[in-house]
Structures are given as structure tokens and as C-alpha cells.
Scaffold this motif. Structure first.
Motif, PDB file in Angstrom:
ATOM      1  N   VAL A  36       0.848  -1.198   0.000  1.00 46.77           N
ATOM      2  CA  VAL A  36       0.000   0.000   0.000  1.00 46.77           C
ATOM      3  C   VAL A  36       0.881   1.245   0.000  1.00 46.77           C
ATOM      4  O   VAL A  36       0.635   2.212  -0.739  1.00 46.77           O
ATOM      5  CB  VAL A  36      -0.946  -0.021   1.216  1.00 46.77           C
ATOM      6  CG1 VAL A  36      -1.689   1.314   1.324  1.00 46.77           C
ATOM      7  CG2 VAL A  36      -1.930  -1.163   1.092  1.00 46.77           C
ATOM      8  N   LEU A  37       1.928   1.185   0.795  1.00 47.76           N
ATOM      9  CA  LEU A  37       2.863   2.316   0.863  1.00 47.76           C
ATOM     10  C   LEU A  37       3.469   2.572  -0.525  1.00 47.76           C
ATOM     11  O   LEU A  37       3.537   3.713  -1.007  1.00 47.76           O
ATOM     12  CB  LEU A  37       3.968   1.977   1.859  1.00 47.76           C
ATOM     13  CG  LEU A  37       4.776   3.152   2.400  1.00 47.76           C
ATOM     14  CD1 LEU A  37       3.882   4.026   3.255  1.00 47.76           C
ATOM     15  CD2 LEU A  37       5.954   2.641   3.220  1.00 47.76           C
ATOM     16  N   ALA A  38       3.889   1.471  -1.183  1.00 51.85           N
ATOM     17  CA  ALA A  38       4.500   1.607  -2.505  1.00 51.85           C
ATOM     18  C   ALA A  38       3.496   2.162  -3.510  1.00 51.85           C
ATOM     19  O   ALA A  38       3.850   2.925  -4.407  1.00 51.85           O
ATOM     20  CB  ALA A  38       5.026   0.258  -2.979  1.00 51.85           C
ATOM     21  N   LEU A  39       2.223   1.782  -3.329  1.00 56.15           N
ATOM     22  CA  LEU A  39       1.180   2.293  -4.222  1.00 56.15           C
ATOM     23  C   LEU A  39       0.948   3.778  -3.999  1.00 56.15           C
ATOM     24  O   LEU A  39       0.590   4.506  -4.926  1.00 56.15           O
ATOM     25  CB  LEU A  39      -0.129   1.541  -3.970  1.00 56.15           C
ATOM     26  CG  LEU A  39      -0.338   0.236  -4.714  1.00 56.15           C
ATOM     27  CD1 LEU A  39      -1.706  -0.321  -4.383  1.00 56.15           C
ATOM     28  CD2 LEU A  39      -0.221   0.459  -6.209  1.00 56.15           C
ATOM     29  N   ALA A  40       1.137   4.236  -2.752  1.00 61.03           N
ATOM     30  CA  ALA A  40       0.868   5.637  -2.431  1.00 61.03           C
ATOM     31  C   ALA A  40       1.970   6.553  -2.941  1.00 61.03           C
ATOM     32  O   ALA A  40       1.717   7.732  -3.209  1.00 61.03           O
ATOM     33  CB  ALA A  40       0.712   5.792  -0.925  1.00 61.03           C
ATOM     34  N   VAL A  41       3.162   5.998  -3.098  1.00 63.62           N
ATOM     35  CA  VAL A  41       4.305   6.832  -3.476  1.00 63.62           C
ATOM     36  C   VAL A  41       4.051   7.668  -4.736  1.00 63.62           C
ATOM     37  O   VAL A  41       4.288   8.873  -4.736  1.00 63.62           O
ATOM     38  CB  VAL A  41       5.580   5.960  -3.615  1.00 63.62           C
ATOM     39  CG1 VAL A  41       6.678   6.722  -4.341  1.00 63.62           C
ATOM     40  CG2 VAL A  41       6.061   5.527  -2.253  1.00 63.62           C
ATOM     41  N   PRO A  42       3.525   7.078  -5.833  1.00 64.96           N
ATOM     42  CA  PRO A  42       3.353   7.896  -7.043  1.00 64.96           C
ATOM     43  C   PRO A  42       2.427   9.089  -6.833  1.00 64.96           C
ATOM     44  O   PRO A  42       2.571  10.098  -7.513  1.00 64.96           O
ATOM     45  CB  PRO A  42       2.773   6.907  -8.059  1.00 64.96           C
ATOM     46  CG  PRO A  42       2.274   5.775  -7.263  1.00 64.96           C
ATOM     47  CD  PRO A  42       3.177   5.685  -6.086  1.00 64.96           C
ATOM     48  N   PHE A  43       1.476   8.983  -5.888  1.00 63.97           N
ATOM     49  CA  PHE A  43       0.586  10.114  -5.678  1.00 63.97           C
ATOM     50  C   PHE A  43       1.325  11.273  -5.031  1.00 63.97           C
ATOM     51  O   PHE A  43       0.961  12.425  -5.205  1.00 63.97           O
ATOM     52  CB  PHE A  43      -0.613   9.690  -4.815  1.00 63.97           C
ATOM     53  CG  PHE A  43      -1.490   8.709  -5.531  1.00 63.97           C
ATOM     54  CD1 PHE A  43      -2.316   9.128  -6.560  1.00 63.97           C
ATOM     55  CD2 PHE A  43      -1.436   7.357  -5.223  1.00 63.97           C
ATOM     56  CE1 PHE A  43      -3.095   8.217  -7.244  1.00 63.97           C
ATOM     57  CE2 PHE A  43      -2.222   6.440  -5.909  1.00 63.97           C
ATOM     58  CZ  PHE A  43      -3.046   6.878  -6.920  1.00 63.97           C
ATOM     59  N   ALA A  44       2.381  10.953  -4.298  1.00 61.45           N
ATOM     60  CA  ALA A  44       3.142  12.017  -3.639  1.00 61.45           C
ATOM     61  C   ALA A  44       4.290  12.519  -4.513  1.00 61.45           C
ATOM     62  O   ALA A  44       4.593  13.705  -4.526  1.00 61.45           O
ATOM     63  CB  ALA A  44       3.676  11.514  -2.301  1.00 61.45           C
TER      64      ALA A  44
ATOM     65  N   GLY B   4      10.186   3.033  -9.329  1.00 55.18           N
ATOM     66  CA  GLY B   4      11.137   2.881  -8.241  1.00 55.18           C
ATOM     67  C   GLY B   4      10.513   2.228  -7.027  1.00 55.18           C
ATOM     68  O   GLY B   4      11.071   1.290  -6.451  1.00 55.18           O
ATOM     69  N   SER B   5       9.314   2.696  -6.642  1.00 56.04           N
ATOM     70  CA  SER B   5       8.726   2.173  -5.408  1.00 56.04           C
ATOM     71  C   SER B   5       8.365   0.702  -5.568  1.00 56.04           C
ATOM     72  O   SER B   5       8.555  -0.101  -4.660  1.00 56.04           O
ATOM     73  CB  SER B   5       7.499   2.994  -5.007  1.00 56.04           C
ATOM     74  OG  SER B   5       6.438   2.759  -5.887  1.00 56.04           O
ATOM     75  N   MET B   6       7.873   0.332  -6.764  1.00 53.87           N
ATOM     76  CA  MET B   6       7.539  -1.077  -6.981  1.00 53.87           C
ATOM     77  C   MET B   6       8.805  -1.933  -7.077  1.00 53.87           C
ATOM     78  O   MET B   6       8.817  -3.081  -6.646  1.00 53.87           O
ATOM     79  CB  MET B   6       6.700  -1.232  -8.252  1.00 53.87           C
ATOM     80  CG  MET B   6       5.282  -0.751  -8.079  1.00 53.87           C
ATOM     81  SD  MET B   6       4.484  -1.585  -6.689  1.00 53.87           S
ATOM     82  CE  MET B   6       3.090  -0.536  -6.399  1.00 53.87           C
ATOM     83  N   GLY B   7       9.858  -1.345  -7.638  1.00 50.48           N
ATOM     84  CA  GLY B   7      11.130  -2.067  -7.686  1.00 50.48           C
ATOM     85  C   GLY B   7      11.617  -2.382  -6.278  1.00 50.48           C
ATOM     86  O   GLY B   7      12.006  -3.516  -5.981  1.00 50.48           O
ATOM     87  N   VAL B   8      11.558  -1.378  -5.402  1.00 56.81           N
ATOM     88  CA  VAL B   8      11.992  -1.587  -4.028  1.00 56.81           C
ATOM     89  C   VAL B   8      11.079  -2.590  -3.338  1.00 56.81           C
ATOM     90  O   VAL B   8      11.536  -3.494  -2.627  1.00 56.81           O
ATOM     91  CB  VAL B   8      12.011  -0.247  -3.253  1.00 56.81           C
ATOM     92  CG1 VAL B   8      12.262  -0.487  -1.786  1.00 56.81           C
ATOM     93  CG2 VAL B   8      13.054   0.678  -3.832  1.00 56.81           C
ATOM     94  N   PHE B   9       9.747  -2.461  -3.588  1.00 55.65           N
ATOM     95  CA  PHE B   9       8.811  -3.398  -2.962  1.00 55.65           C
ATOM     96  C   PHE B   9       9.128  -4.830  -3.380  1.00 55.65           C
ATOM     97  O   PHE B   9       9.197  -5.738  -2.545  1.00 55.65           O
ATOM     98  CB  PHE B   9       7.370  -3.040  -3.340  1.00 55.65           C
ATOM     99  CG  PHE B   9       6.388  -4.100  -2.949  1.00 55.65           C
ATOM    100  CD1 PHE B   9       6.042  -4.295  -1.618  1.00 55.65           C
ATOM    101  CD2 PHE B   9       5.832  -4.946  -3.902  1.00 55.65           C
ATOM    102  CE1 PHE B   9       5.160  -5.286  -1.255  1.00 55.65           C
ATOM    103  CE2 PHE B   9       4.955  -5.941  -3.549  1.00 55.65           C
ATOM    104  CZ  PHE B   9       4.609  -6.109  -2.215  1.00 55.65           C
TER     105      PHE B   9
END
Lengths: 291, 429
Positions: free
Chosen positions: B19-27, B35-40
Motif C-alpha cells: 500500500v505504501l508503494a502504491l501511495a508513493v506515485p501520488f506524492a 522505483g517504489s515497486m522495484g523496491v517493494f
């Protein structure tokens, strides 16, 4: 034809230097230094800085290139060889690490010096040009051959007579044997990479006065140095010199009769043919002989 | 703690991370989802590796808990056009997926087979060039000077993208075969040099052949699989995304079949110890030839896809920096596992696009180079292998043997093969 011969001798000197650097690292430490190109460009920039800021005396500039090259070699030893020595997956990891450093180095040069070409003032002006038949022999070519001869003589003396040189020779012959007689592989590694850096640094200055210095200027000499080292057989210094001559001759003939854009193509056809017939190169030791 | 509750906590933690990784693009903008999905995915893979009992490495024997990872990767692939469906981002994703399919095939050669080949870019590029050449020349649509036929049947140019891609597969196969002839004989670094040389050779050739390949500016105007009516629209990019996702999925499935099949087993055994493989009766040369051909065919197809998507290609495709960039992706992620290749490609793609306008531009490459350097020094097999490495080091140090802890990678694989009945000598599929 004399033109071809003069070019051949000049290029032989330079390629032999780069290939000796690569070959020495391989036979002594067992890895292929793919940051050779970045070391080359770094030494060329170092010598250029010396020439513009300190003195454009030929000895000072050449010494500048040699010292910067040796220092970069020591840096490779510190950052790649020491951390990875004895670790699993050694071959691919050293290859990758040196490749990464070369990427970093090239971009730092681009950052610091920009993409513009830098040029040395002619270094060997004091030598008189002369003619062989119809062909004019420029001072730069005479100087290249002399300087190469002097450096190789010094390094050979160092390797033959000094204690560290003895260690280098022992290590290139047998890792276990060297360990048995108490040679410190890690100290010797500095000597090996320093010497190979010195070779590459000198080649960089010598070629830099003919061509220009730019961030990527080490790439093509590195590829040619690799071709020469592989053609001669990795680990064989004699083979490297013979192969340097062959490659230089092929390049000179191609330059003369086909044009510059064909040089690499000719060289790769040459190496492909030689390696298919004789996979270990002209004078290379058999795989597995080297531990 | 009972296993059930631990599992529950574990999955809850992963869900929170997702959920956190999904929220990243909105911010931080749509691009950051890569990037966030890669890290996830990296963390997910780490947790899977860490929790697996009776540790085996990522490479080698099929990993039964991998379904979670690939399931999540699939979910992300479906979510991306919904969350971040701009034309720009979809274009980035298409490039990413093409790179992924090349990298996966490179992983098969460099990782599974252990052949130090840099020919990936050459095979893909030559196939793309030949397909583009035929498409432009026979389709008579682009910029080339030596225009030939322009044959049409019922007013339609005969050489369309749906001919170009199969032709590219064929070209890949042929190029792969030609390279493999001398190359399979050569060892390690000789192979590396010959293949680096091949890339350079291809570049030198297309630069000087202005007539057929457009020289320095390359060729353009090849037939595209995106219909002209939607080219450049969002719908066009959506179509390209779906097609590229299909390509990457195909490449991954082929990787899977080869790597975890009999051929992969033979190749890894030969990689770890040629004498063992020979004693077991493996035809090493033949196995290597097979893997080279399979990967070259897929690389060729992906090259054909590249030309059918962009419609153009230039000699800079063969630049050494392209090779280095792809190489960084697979080495940072981890060459021996499809998970590593996926994560590495995602992370580097993100870094590359995110810092595309950073000043000075060289800083981005210095960063990528340093990242590659640090990962290579620290991890034995890319980021993805770190849990295995830590666990192995701990376990082995406890017994006081080799501090680096280096049992042969695939003891399982070798044993498994040793137990096969003598009559069933495996044939590469």
C-alpha cells in the motif's frame, strides 16, 4: 610502403605498452582490467594538467603520465583487487567492478574537463625530423619509440633485479609456489598494478600527442590492447610484443589502403581467425596451467 | 511464536508495504511508481528468501515460494496502466519491458550458462537493423537512399511489421549461430572480448553503410504495429504496453522453461564444474549451443519488436554505453535469478529516467557506476542474493569452515543428475 613500416613501428610501441599492462595484470593477479581505458584517459589528463600548469618539458610530462597511471593502478588494486581477492564468483565480479569504475571514471572526466578535445604541445620538438626514402619520419614517432624503449628497459630491470620484481615474476608463474616461498600476494599486487598503470600512462601520453585527449579516448586503445593481449596469449609478454607488431601492421596497412573506418573491422577479423585456429593466442599458456 | 501468527504478521507487513508503494506515485509523481515497486519487489524477494527453510540458493532448483513474487509482479503490471496511465509513463514502461526481455535472455547466457557474452546488444541490434532495412526498403516508406522494390500486393506494402518480427527472429537465430561457432570453443574472457568486438563491429558497419542502413543517422520510417489512427494517442501507448508486456512475459516463460528445465540443469552443472558435467555424460558444447540459439532467437524477436515499435534505429544503439547500461541492470539485480533481473531492470530504469535532467548529466552515470561497483563488491550475486549470502555466512561460520562459505552453488542439481538412471541421458530440449 616505408610509410606503412614507420606507422607500424610507432603503433607497435604504443600497443605493446597497453597490452603489457593488461597482460601483466592477468598473469600476475588473474583478472582482466577493463578500466584500462579510464586509466589511460586519466593518465592523459594528468599529463595534460602537468603540461599546462607545471612544465611542458618532455621528461616532466612523460613522468607525469607515468606517475598518474601508476597511481590509478594502485587505486584499482585498493578498490577492486583487495576487496575481491579470494571471494566467490571472482572472474565475473572483477570484470564487473573494473567495468563500473571505468564508467565512473569516464563520466568524471566528462564532468570535470568537458567533451572538448585537449591537445598537448608537441613534446619531441627537439628531435630533428628525417626522411627514409620518400617518407618523412615525424619527431613524435621517433620520440615514441625512444620513450617506450626507455620505460620498458627500466621496468624490465625493475622486474629482473629488485626484490619486488622477483615477487611479481614468481606470482605470474605460480600462485601456490609464490605463497610457499613467502611472497605477499597483496603487496605484490600493488607493484603489478602500479607497473601496468605506468605502461598504460606512458602509452596515453605518447598517443595523446598524436591524437587528442577526450574522456572516451581510452576506449579504442583499450580494445586494441585487449586484442593484442589476447592475440599474443594472455600472460605472455613475448607474445604481446609479437602480437602488437601484427596488429600494428594490420592497422597500418588498413589505414593506408582501405581507410580509418575499416581498422576495427580488420582487427576483429584478424583476431577471430587467429583465435579459431589457436584459441590460446600466439604464445599463451594453456588454460588450467595457470592456477 | 506459532507459525500461523507469524505468517499472518508477515503477510500483513507485506500488504502494508505494498500500500505504501502504491501511495508513493501520488506524492512524488507517476514515474516514481517504477522505483517504489522495484523496491517493494526487492523487499518481497528478500523476505521470501529469508523465510525459506533449509536454504537453497535462488539459482538452481525451482523455488516453490516464487508464486507470491510473480503474482505480485503480475498485479503490478496490471495496476500500472490504471494508476499511472499517462502516455509518457506508458512509453517508459514499453522501453522497460523491451529491456527486460533482452536482459532475461542475457541472464540465461551469462548466468545460467556462465558464458561471458556481451553479444546481446549485437544480436538484438542486428536483427532490428535487418528488419528495419527490409521494412523500409521493401515497404518503400523511409529514408534510405538505395530504395529497391516497394512491392505491393493489392496496394499494401508486402513488408509490414508482422513480417518484420518473424524475420528478426530468424536473423537473431542466424547471427547467434554464427557467433556461437567460434565462440563456444573460446573460454571466459576470450568470449567476452570477441562479443564486445562484435558489437563494435556492427556499429562500425552500419555507420559506414549509408546506402543500406542510413549511416550515422540510422534508418527510420519502418512499419509500426500501432495503427496510424491511434499512433501518438494514449490508446496507441496502451496497445504498445500490452504488446510489450506480452513480449516480456514470453521471454520470462522461455527463461523459466530453459533455466528450470533439463537444459538449465546441464548448463549450471557445466558452469560449476566441467569435469563433473563431462563425467555425467553431458554434451557441454551442444548444451551451450542450444542456449545460445534459444536466447538469440528471442533477442532477435525483441529486436524486431523494438523496430516495429519505434520505427527507427540509429548506430548509437550499438554504443558501449548501451551495453554497460543493460549490464548494470542485470548485475545490480542479480544475474542468476529472474527476480534479480526484473528488480535490477526496474530500479535502474527508474534511476535513469528520474535523473534524466539532473545537472550535470554525468552525475547520473557516476551514480549508476558507483552503484554497480558497490553492489559488485558487497554482494556475490547482485542485490537479490543478499539474504542467501548472510544466511550462508552465518551458518557456515558457526561450523568454523571457509569464512566466505562457498559450497558449490548447485549441489542439489549435481546430485539430482547423478541419481538419474544411466539410460536416461538428458537431451537438451
Amino acid at each position: 610502403m616505408t610509410g606503412v613500416i614507420v606507422t607500424t613501428i610507432n603503433l607497435t610501441a604504443i600497443y605493446a605498452l597497453v597490452a603489457l599492462g593488461i597482460s601483466l595484470t592477468w598473469s600476475g593477479l588473474g583478472f582482466l582490467n577493463l578500466s584500462t581505458g579510464a586509466m589511460y584517459a586519466g593518465a592523459a589528463y594528468g599529463a595534460w594538467l602537468v603540461a599546462t600548469n607545471i612544465s611542458s618539458n618532455v621528461v616532466v610530462v612523460l613522468l607525469g603520465g607515468v606517475i598518474v597511471g601508476a597511481a590509478l593502478g594502485a587505486l584499482i588494486c585498493l578498490t577492486v583487487f583487495l576487496p575481491l581477492d579470494g571471494k566467490p564468483n571472482w572472474e565475473l565480479r572483477t570484470l564487473t567492478a573494473t567495468l563500473a569504475l571505468s564508467f565512473v571514471g569516464t563520466n568524471i572526466y566528462l564532468w570535470q574537463f568537458g567533451p572538448q578535445f585537449k591537445q598537448f604541445d608537441p613534446l619531441f620538438d627537439f628531435i630533428r625530423e628525417f626522411r627514409i626514402g620518400e617518407t618523412l619520419v615525424q619527431p613524435s614517432k621517433t620520440g615514441t619509440v625512444i620513450a617506450t624503449g626507455i620505460l620498458i628497459a627500466i621496468i624490465l630491470a625493475f622486474i629482473s633485479y629488485s626484490r619486488i620484481g622477483l615477487g611479481v615474476r614468481a606470482l605470474t608463474q605460480s600462485v601456490e609456489g609464490a605463497a610457499l616461498v613467502g611472497i605477499n600476494r597483496r603487496t605484490t599486487a600493488f607493484a603489478i598494478l602500479g607497473v601496468s598503470g605506468a605502461f598504460i600512462g606512458l602509452a596515453a601520453v605518447l598517443l595523446g600527442q598524436i591524437y587528442f585527449v577526450e574522456p572516451n579516448s581510452g576506449y579504442s586503445p583499450m580494445i586494441k590492447g585487449l586484442i593484442v593481449a589476447l592475440l599474443g596469449g594472455l600472460g605472455s609478454l613475448r607474445g604481446a610484443v609479437i602480437a602488437a607488431f601484427l596488429v600494428a601492421f594490420a592497422e597500418a596497412v588498413t589505414l593506408q589502403y582501405l581507410g580509418g573506418s575499416w581498422v576495427l573491422i580488420t582487427l576483429f577479423v584478424l583476431i577471430a581467425v587467429v583465435l579459431i585456429i589457436r584459441p590460446r593466442g600466439i604464445a599463451g599458456v594453456l588454460e588450467g596451467t595457470r592456477a | 511464536m506459532p507459525r500461523g501468527r507469524e505468517d499472518l504478521l508477515h503477510y500483513a507487513g507485506l500488504a502494508a508495504l505494498f500500500v505504501l508503494a502504491l501511495a508513493v506515485p501520488f506524492a512524488f509523481g507517476t514515474l516514481s511508481i517504477l522505483g517504489s515497486m522495484g523496491v517493494f519487489l526487492l523487499l518481497l524477494s528478500w523476505s521470501i528468501s529469508w523465510r525459506r527453510q533449509g536454504g537453497d540458493t535462488l539459482a538452481g532448483v525451482r523455488d516453490r515460494s516464487a508464486w507470491l513474487f510473480w503474482g505480485m509482479a503480475g498485479v503490478i503490471a496490471i495496476l500500472i496502466p490504471i494508476i499511472a496511465g499517462t502516455s509518457y509513463f506508458l512509453a517508459v514502461m514499453v522501453t522497460f519491458l523491451i529491456y527486460l526481455s533482452w536482459n532475461v535472455m542475457w541472464g540465461l547466457v551469462l548466468g545460467t550458462a556462465g558464458l561471458q557474452s556481451f553479444a546481446t546488444v549485437a544480436v538484438a541490434g542486428i536483427s532490428a537493423y535487418v528488419a528495419g532495412y527490409l521494412s523500409v526498403e521493401l515497404g518503400k516508406s523511409g529514408n534510405l537512399a538505395c530504395v529497391g522494390g516497394g512491392e505491393r500486393i493489392l496496394g499494401v506494402p508486402v513488408f509490414q511489421w508482422w513480417v518484420a518480427i518473424p524475420v528478426a527472429v530468424l536473423v537473431g537465430l542466424i547471427v547467434g549461430f554464427i557467433i556461437s561457432l567460434p565462440a563456444i570453443r573460446l573460454r571466459g574472457i576470450y568470449f567476452a572480448l570477441l562479443t564486445i568486438g562484435l558489437v563494435e563491429l556492427a556499429r562500425a558497419y552500419v555507420v559506414q553503410d549509408k546506402c543500406n542502413f542510413g549511416g550515422g543517422q540510422g534508418l527510420y520510417g519502418a512499419s509500426s504495429f500501432i495503427p496510424e489512427s491511434i499512433a501518438g494517442d494514449l490508446a496507441g501507448y496502451q496497445l504498445a504496453y500490452v504488446a510489450a508486456a506480452g513480449l516480456a512475459a514470453l521471454a520470462l516463460i522461455i527463461y523459466w522453461r530453459v533455466n528450470y528445465g533439463r537444459l538449465g540443469l546441464l548448463l549450471r552443472t557445466a558452469r560449476e564444474s566441467e569435469p563433473v558435467a563431462e563425467v555425467l555424460g553431458t554434451d557441454i558444447v551442444r548444451a551451450r549451443l542450444w542456449v545460445f540459439l534459444i536466447s538469440s532467437a528471442v533477442l532477435g524477436g525483441a529486436g524486431g519488436f523494438y523496430i516495429a515499435y519505434y520505427g527507427s534505429i540509429s548506430p548509437s544503439f550499438f554504443n558501449f554505453s548501451t551495453v554497460l547500461f543493460l549490464f548494470s541492470m542485470i548485475m545490480i539485480g542479480g544475474i542468476n535469478s529472474p527476480r534479480g533481473i526484473l528488480v535490477g531492470t526496474m530500479l535502474l530504469m527508474y534511476v535513469d529516467k528520474r535523473f534524466v535532467d539532473v545537472d550535470p548529466p554525468e552525475a547520473r552515470y557516476v551514480f549508476i557506476g558507483l552503484l554497480l561497483f558497490v553492489v559488485t563488491i558487497v554482494a556475490r550475486d547482485g542485490l537479490i542474493s543478499i539474504p542467501d549470502q548472510i544466511r550462508r555466512r552465518r551458518g557456515v561460520q558457526g561450523r568454523g569452515t571457509n569464512p566466505e562459505g562457498d559450497p558449490p552453488e548447485d549441489v542439489g542439481a549435481i546430485e539430482q543428475e547423478a541419481h538419474m538412471p544411466p539410460g536416461s541421458r538428458p537431451e537438451p530440449s
